[in-house]
Design an enzyme around this catalytic site. Structure first.
Site, PDB file in Angstrom:
ATOM      1  N   CYS A  13      -3.240 -11.611  -5.023  1.00  0.00           N
ATOM      2  CA  CYS A  13      -3.252 -11.116  -3.646  1.00  0.00           C
ATOM      3  C   CYS A  13      -2.767  -9.673  -3.536  1.00  0.00           C
ATOM      4  CB  CYS A  13      -2.400 -12.017  -2.757  1.00  0.00           C
ATOM      5  SG  CYS A  13      -2.379 -11.460  -1.036  1.00  0.00           S
ATOM      6  N   SER A  67       2.347  -8.440   5.540  1.00  0.00           N
ATOM      7  CA  SER A  67       2.836  -7.446   4.580  1.00  0.00           C
ATOM      8  C   SER A  67       3.436  -6.217   5.247  1.00  0.00           C
ATOM      9  CB  SER A  67       1.712  -7.030   3.630  1.00  0.00           C
ATOM     10  OG  SER A  67       0.657  -6.401   4.327  1.00  0.00           O
TER      11      SER A  67
END
Length: 235
Positions: A13, A67
């Site tokens: 990822c 994130s």
């Protein structure tokens, strides 16, 4: 007391890698737990409202997701700051991190196509975001090697994973795009050579990424050596 951090991830990822780069750049000790994307455990779903990685678990009780939120939290709470001190420059940096999803989608959409025709059509769309970044980097001439100059920033951490994925794609099926953007190419090289970026993934990330193409039966997998099968088991 220092906090204890645990990062939840899939091995390939790029969004998790963004958070890991920040952790590495700040020399923050953390644990990382890899979960199966096809069988996401209940404990993970309980702390990830969107059922996505990354998730940062703090002291075993508080959890952050997305994130960008994780990167900003770490930058506000753990020195040294990666954001610029100047408020105007900092705001411009945040504006460019807001462009990351657009930039990322053009690369991801190219990687995960199902035919050569679709691959070529999606790859053609990469030139637009590349051109925008090249224009912005031209305003920074003489300040490199990173986005703001000599120091790594949150902007660098945000773009590095996707410039890396572009590089992996380009090695399998040369695109001839980044060569037309010399400032972007130089930025890419500086980012991929940075110790925090190198330490932000499993050691064999390119092979694991290639194996993922095979598992997902994407067109690009036809260019992958079958020797990479099992790479995800090798740490």
């Amino acid at each position: 007391m220092p906090s204890k951090f645990m990062l939840c991830s899939f091995k390939t990822c790029p969004w998790v890698q963004r958070a890991a780069i920040v952790l590495q750049a700040k020399n923050i000790a953390y644990d990382i737990t890899y979960i199966d994307r096809d069988h996401r455990p209940d404990w993970f779903l309980a702390v990830s409202p969107h059922a996505k990685v990354p998730v940062l678990v703090i002291d075993g009780k508080d959890a952050l997701f997305e994130s960008n939120a994780i990167a900003e939290y770490l930058d506000e709470t753990v020195p040294p700051r990666l954001h610029p001190e100047n408020a105007l420059v900092r705001a411009r940096n945040r504006a460019w991190t807001d462009f990351v999803p657009t930039f990322a989608s053009t690369i991801s959409n190219t990687m995960y196509t199902d035919s050569e025709e679709e691959f070529n059509a999606q790859a053609a769309k990469i030139a637009g975001p590349f051109g925008k970044l090249e224009e912005e980097l031209a305003k920074h001439d003489g300040k490199g090697p990173y986005f703001n100059g000599a120091a790594l920033s949150l902007v660098d951490a945000a773009y590095a994973p996707f410039l890396q994925r572009y590089t992996f794609t380009d090695r399998l099926r040369p695109l001839g795009l980044i060569e037309r953007h010399p400032r972007l190419a130089a930025w890419r090289e500086a980012l991929l050579a940075h110790p925090a970026v190198k330490a932000s993934t499993v050691a064999n990330i390119e092979a694991v990424w290639q194996e993922n193409l095979i598992v997902r039966q994407r067109w690009l997998a036809k260019f992958v050596s079958k020797d990479v099968i099992g790479a995800a088991l090798i740490e």
